[in-house]
Design a protein around this motif. Structure first.
Motif, PDB file in Angstrom:
ATOM      1  N   HIS A  76       0.841  -1.188   0.000  1.00 53.01           N
ATOM      2  CA  HIS A  76       0.000   0.000   0.000  1.00 53.01           C
ATOM      3  C   HIS A  76       0.878   1.240   0.000  1.00 53.01           C
ATOM      4  O   HIS A  76       1.418   1.638   1.034  1.00 53.01           O
ATOM      5  N   LYS A  77       1.008   1.845  -1.173  1.00 53.35           N
ATOM      6  CA  LYS A  77       2.015   2.907  -1.321  1.00 53.35           C
ATOM      7  C   LYS A  77       1.757   4.089  -0.395  1.00 53.35           C
ATOM      8  O   LYS A  77       2.666   4.670   0.158  1.00 53.35           O
ATOM      9  N   GLU A  78       0.482   4.445  -0.250  1.00 56.19           N
ATOM     10  CA  GLU A  78       0.172   5.625   0.562  1.00 56.19           C
ATOM     11  C   GLU A  78       0.539   5.394   2.025  1.00 56.19           C
ATOM     12  O   GLU A  78       1.062   6.280   2.698  1.00 56.19           O
ATOM     13  N   LEU A  79       0.271   4.208   2.488  1.00 56.79           N
ATOM     14  CA  LEU A  79       0.592   3.870   3.876  1.00 56.79           C
ATOM     15  C   LEU A  79       2.101   3.958   4.111  1.00 56.79           C
ATOM     16  O   LEU A  79       2.564   4.513   5.100  1.00 56.79           O
ATOM     17  N   ILE A  80       2.853   3.440   3.163  1.00 55.34           N
ATOM     18  CA  ILE A  80       4.307   3.434   3.319  1.00 55.34           C
ATOM     19  C   ILE A  80       4.863   4.855   3.241  1.00 55.34           C
ATOM     20  O   ILE A  80       5.733   5.245   4.021  1.00 55.34           O
ATOM     21  N   ARG A  81       4.311   5.640   2.318  1.00 56.17           N
ATOM     22  CA  ARG A  81       4.785   7.023   2.220  1.00 56.17           C
ATOM     23  C   ARG A  81       4.489   7.791   3.507  1.00 56.17           C
ATOM     24  O   ARG A  81       5.327   8.529   4.016  1.00 56.17           O
ATOM     25  N   SER A  82       3.283   7.596   4.036  1.00 60.80           N
ATOM     26  CA  SER A  82       2.932   8.312   5.265  1.00 60.80           C
ATOM     27  C   SER A  82       3.813   7.847   6.419  1.00 60.80           C
ATOM     28  O   SER A  82       4.127   8.619   7.318  1.00 60.80           O
ATOM     29  N   TYR A  83       4.228   6.601   6.358  1.00 61.57           N
ATOM     30  CA  TYR A  83       5.132   6.086   7.389  1.00 61.57           C
ATOM     31  C   TYR A  83       6.449   6.854   7.354  1.00 61.57           C
ATOM     32  O   TYR A  83       6.949   7.307   8.385  1.00 61.57           O
ATOM     33  N   THR A 221      -3.672  17.144  14.021  1.00 62.64           N
ATOM     34  CA  THR A 221      -3.016  18.284  13.369  1.00 62.64           C
ATOM     35  C   THR A 221      -3.104  18.170  11.851  1.00 62.64           C
ATOM     36  O   THR A 221      -3.504  19.111  11.170  1.00 62.64           O
ATOM     37  N   ALA A 222      -2.743  16.997  11.350  1.00 56.45           N
ATOM     38  CA  ALA A 222      -2.756  16.823   9.899  1.00 56.45           C
ATOM     39  C   ALA A 222      -4.180  16.837   9.359  1.00 56.45           C
ATOM     40  O   ALA A 222      -4.431  17.325   8.262  1.00 56.45           O
ATOM     41  N   LEU A 223      -5.106  16.328  10.160  1.00 55.04           N
ATOM     42  CA  LEU A 223      -6.510  16.330   9.740  1.00 55.04           C
ATOM     43  C   LEU A 223      -6.993  17.760   9.503  1.00 55.04           C
ATOM     44  O   LEU A 223      -7.734  18.045   8.574  1.00 55.04           O
ATOM     45  N   VAL A 224      -6.533  18.664  10.357  1.00 53.88           N
ATOM     46  CA  VAL A 224      -6.967  20.051  10.261  1.00 53.88           C
ATOM     47  C   VAL A 224      -6.162  20.825   9.212  1.00 53.88           C
ATOM     48  O   VAL A 224      -6.725  21.589   8.439  1.00 53.88           O
ATOM     49  N   TYR A 225      -4.861  20.602   9.175  1.00 57.18           N
ATOM     50  CA  TYR A 225      -4.006  21.510   8.411  1.00 57.18           C
ATOM     51  C   TYR A 225      -3.496  20.970   7.075  1.00 57.18           C
ATOM     52  O   TYR A 225      -3.043  21.743   6.247  1.00 57.18           O
ATOM     53  N   ILE A 226      -3.469  19.664   6.912  1.00 58.29           N
ATOM     54  CA  ILE A 226      -2.834  19.131   5.696  1.00 58.29           C
ATOM     55  C   ILE A 226      -3.895  18.691   4.683  1.00 58.29           C
ATOM     56  O   ILE A 226      -4.781  17.900   5.012  1.00 58.29           O
ATOM     57  N   THR A 227      -3.798  19.217   3.480  1.00 64.90           N
ATOM     58  CA  THR A 227      -4.731  18.794   2.437  1.00 64.90           C
ATOM     59  C   THR A 227      -4.022  17.998   1.345  1.00 64.90           C
ATOM     60  O   THR A 227      -4.628  17.167   0.688  1.00 64.90           O
ATOM     61  N   ASP A 228      -2.732  18.266   1.175  1.00 65.58           N
ATOM     62  CA  ASP A 228      -1.950  17.530   0.183  1.00 65.58           C
ATOM     63  C   ASP A 228      -1.675  16.119   0.710  1.00 65.58           C
ATOM     64  O   ASP A 228      -0.965  15.944   1.701  1.00 65.58           O
ATOM     65  N   ARG A 229      -2.227  15.136   0.019  1.00 66.32           N
ATOM     66  CA  ARG A 229      -2.126  13.762   0.547  1.00 66.32           C
ATOM     67  C   ARG A 229      -0.690  13.272   0.653  1.00 66.32           C
ATOM     68  O   ARG A 229      -0.384  12.380   1.440  1.00 66.32           O
ATOM     69  N   LYS A 230       0.191  13.857  -0.139  1.00 64.34           N
ATOM     70  CA  LYS A 230       1.597  13.396  -0.099  1.00 64.34           C
ATOM     71  C   LYS A 230       2.267  13.758   1.225  1.00 64.34           C
ATOM     72  O   LYS A 230       3.318  13.233   1.564  1.00 64.34           O
ATOM     73  N   LYS A 231       1.669  14.705   1.953  1.00 64.72           N
ATOM     74  CA  LYS A 231       2.298  15.153   3.204  1.00 64.72           C
ATOM     75  C   LYS A 231       1.677  14.504   4.433  1.00 64.72           C
ATOM     76  O   LYS A 231       2.086  14.789   5.551  1.00 64.72           O
ATOM     77  N   LEU A 232       0.664  13.670   4.247  1.00 65.61           N
ATOM     78  CA  LEU A 232      -0.039  13.112   5.410  1.00 65.61           C
ATOM     79  C   LEU A 232       0.860  12.208   6.248  1.00 65.61           C
ATOM     80  O   LEU A 232       1.642  11.427   5.705  1.00 65.61           O
ATOM     81  N   PRO A 233       0.746  12.312   7.580  1.00 65.64           N
ATOM     82  CA  PRO A 233       1.474  11.382   8.439  1.00 65.64           C
ATOM     83  C   PRO A 233       0.700  10.067   8.598  1.00 65.64           C
ATOM     84  O   PRO A 233      -0.470   9.979   8.241  1.00 65.64           O
ATOM     85  N   LEU A 234       1.388   9.090   9.154  1.00 67.10           N
ATOM     86  CA  LEU A 234       0.838   7.738   9.286  1.00 67.10           C
ATOM     87  C   LEU A 234      -0.523   7.679   9.987  1.00 67.10           C
ATOM     88  O   LEU A 234      -1.452   7.039   9.502  1.00 67.10           O
TER      89      LEU A 234
END
Lengths: 309, 316
Positions: A76-83, A221-234
């Motif tokens: 799951h690429k998104e999961l690994i990137r967020s990791y 924090t990320a839920l409120v402030y991050i919209t770019d999915r590439k920057k999401l934390p795990l």
């Protein structure tokens, strides 16, 4: 294990005490079971065959050992990137927090004009805040919205941690050292870096655990402030897996996205049954392992903070 | 005259010398404080300035200062809103039940742990009961959803095996508070023993030895030594906890909220997030946040005052 039942039956042990020890041991066995079983279950389910988990046949030991869930998670690429993102946010954010906290904590152990005012500035934030929405709007105006920088510097200083560190420095760095350093003409900078920091290993370890774990575990924090999915934390991505559990009981939209056809979909769902357990294991692992490593310093440092608190 | 002038001059000179020396010694301290104060300024004090939009009709196009003043309109709207009572009650009751049920547990655990004489066993227990504290809220909620799933969760599998019907735990409103509180206890009760263990470790061992020589049993030692020593800190903790009865645990309630349990899981923090960020009603939700923050502030100041009166110890 000789002393497992209480205290090794030394001389003059009353019947009342023996009964108490038995009850106490039963109490703790039950508590330890309640604490450990859910964690143990998550681990064994993550290594089991999905069908066995779905049928409820996994209870105390992995059934039909398999890596299938971990394969799904690592695919799951998104999961690994967020990791990766989470590792980056945690390392940089924690380093910054610890540095800023220790510097301010040292300054607060010294006397200087305006100290009362500075203390008030810090303590006031513990009891009153503007709230979520003004903070959100201000960060937007400052251009911090949806930036990596925000993820690193937000919640940088915890006043509680600052107070613990100040107390630690006051109690563990002898005043005589300061006087000696002043006699030698040392500045605050050199005294802080050469004397205070080297003597503060324990509290630095405690701060690393506190800041590190709270950053690693933060999803809001990320839920409120991050919209770019590439920057999401795990944790924020993990939340979506959980959200997919709430909307319906049978589908796993999150893992479905990676299937190409019907057969792929069936497989994906089968995998998803254990993949969630695997995701929990790989996301919780680092925090628990960090705690285990630092545990030695930890109990001491936390006790100290709480005694003063 | 000349002599006098001279004296004044000398005094002045001394003052400036001292001030200069003080600055010479202290400027580095200010530098060390600067980053912390800077971050607080950006993330805590600037939002305090922004809080004025609670009294304005905030429109992004006009900015904060350009938006129209409306006085207490948003506050009045909130008090008259259909959800007002429900939000307040849900927030308060969740905290109140949580406090009543979970407060005594760490105290009992600390007292029992203190009676274990085998050092390694004690250490093992202590290390283990802290572990759940390090699990994230997301994972905690995830564990709840997975374990309680009606189709294949382990809890319902057991219920069915015992001849019952599987329950929709996460959808049923009446399960929301029990699940919220029980999972909180599972996660944090062990961690919360720290304070009480610290208080018990601080007791002079001589007292226990004297009691042992006098033939006191463990129960008697708990009653006459441990409990009296714990009373002040227990009272302080209880009073201080009362100060946060209207604080929302938004992180967790947001994760545990489903369309089914809204009637119990809708608490103030969640509402502010959903209406504020989700539907961009900035002024209205800022007013709600300000209203509740003022109440919390007054409450924490009062309980701290009470605690100081009773115990000579407060939070600050």
């Amino acid at each position: 294990m000789r002393n497992f039942l209480g205290s090794g039956f030394r001389a003059r042990k009353s019947i009342g005490d023996v009964t108490f020890d038995i009850i106490n041991n039963i109490f703790w066995i039950i508590v330890l079971f309640i604490v450990l079983y859910p964690l143990w279950f998550v681990i064994i389910a993550s290594f089991s065959d999905p069908d066995m988990v779905i049928q409820g046949k996994v209870l105390f030991w992995p059934k039909d050992f398999s890596w299938i869930g971990y394969e799904a998670v690592f695919d799951h690429k998104e999961l690994i990137r967020s990791y990766g993102n989470s590792i980056f946010y945690t390392l940089t954010g924690t380093a910054l927090s610890v540095a800023v906290t220790m510097m301010a904590a040292y300054a607060l152990t010294q006397n200087f004009p305006g100290k009362k005012f500075v203390n008030f500035l810090f303590v006031f934030t513990m009891f009153f805040s503007g709230g979520l929405i003004p903070q959100f709007l201000m960060n937007k105006q400052l251009g911090l919205h949806d930036t990596i920088l925000l993820m690193i510097i937000i919640n940088c200083v915890s006043i509680w941690n600052l107070m613990i560190s100040r107390t630690y420095i006051m109690m563990n760095v002898p005043k005589e050292l300061y006087e000696a350093a002043i006699m030698d003409g040392a500045s605050h900078f050199s005294y802080f870096f050469r004397t205070v920091l080297p003597l503060s290993g324990t509290i630095i370890a405690v701060l690393c655990v506190y800041y590190g774990v709270s950053r690693w575990n933060d999803y809001f924090t990320a839920l409120v402030y991050i919209t770019d999915r590439k920057k999401l934390p795990l944790q924020t991505v993990l939340r979506e897996i959980i959200a997919s559990l709430t909307t319906s009981t049978s589908t796993d939209a999150f893992f479905d996205a990676y299937a190409d056809d019907i057969q792929g979909m069936v497989d994906a769902r089968r995998k998803a049954a254990v993949a969630k357990y695997c995701a929990i294991v790989i996301s919780t692992g680092p925090a628990v392992i960090l705690y285990m490593f630092m545990q030695k310093y930890f109990v001491k440092g936390v006790m100290l903070g709480s005694l003063k608190g | 005259m000349r002599i006098k002038n001279n004296l004044v001059g000398k005094k002045n000179q001394k003052f400036w010398q001292r001030a200069g020396r003080s600055f010479h010694n202290n400027w580095q301290l200010y530098v060390l404080l600067l980053p912390a104060i800077g971050f607080l300024f950006v993330f805590n004090y600037l939002p305090l300035y922004g809080v004025q939009i609670a009294f304005r009709d905030y429109k992004a196009a006009f900015g904060i200062l350009g938006s129209k003043w409306v006085g207490f309109k948003h506050f009045v709207d909130f008090f008259n809103a259909y959800y007002f009572k429900r939000l307040l009650a849900n927030t308060f009751l969740l905290n109140l039940y949580g406090l009543i049920i979970s407060f005594p547990i760490p105290i009992v655990m600390a007292i029992f742990l203190n009676q274990i004489e085998h050092k390694k066993y004690k250490k093992f227990i202590q290390t283990t009961i802290y572990v759940p504290h390090f699990i994230s809220t997301v994972v905690m909620a995830g564990i709840l959803y997975l374990f309680l799933s009606p189709s294949n969760g382990i809890v319902n599998t057991l219920i069915v095996a015992l001849g019952g019907d599987s329950l929709h735990f996460m959808i049923e409103p009446n399960w929301f508070r029990p699940l919220f509180i029980i999972s909180d206890i599972w996660q944090h009760a062990g961690w919360n023993t720290i304070l009480y263990i610290a208080a018990l470790t601080g007791i002079d061992p001589g007292i226990y030895e004297a009691a042992t020589i006098d033939g006191a049993t463990k129960m008697q030692k708990i009653r006459h030594i441990d409990i009296p020593h714990l009373v002040p800190i227990v009272v302080m903790m209880l009073i201080l906890s009362c100060g946060s009865l209207l604080v929302s645990n938004t992180d967790k309630a947001l994760l545990m909220q489903t369309s089914g349990n809204m009637s119990k899981s809708d608490i103030i923090g969640v509402y502010v997030y959903q209406i504020g960020i989700g539907k961009a009603q900035f002024s209205y939700t800022t007013a709600i946040g300000l209203f509740i923050n003022v109440i919390n502030f007054v409450m924490i100041i009062s309980v701290n005052w009470i605690s100081k009166r009773l115990n000579q110890t407060g939070l600050f």
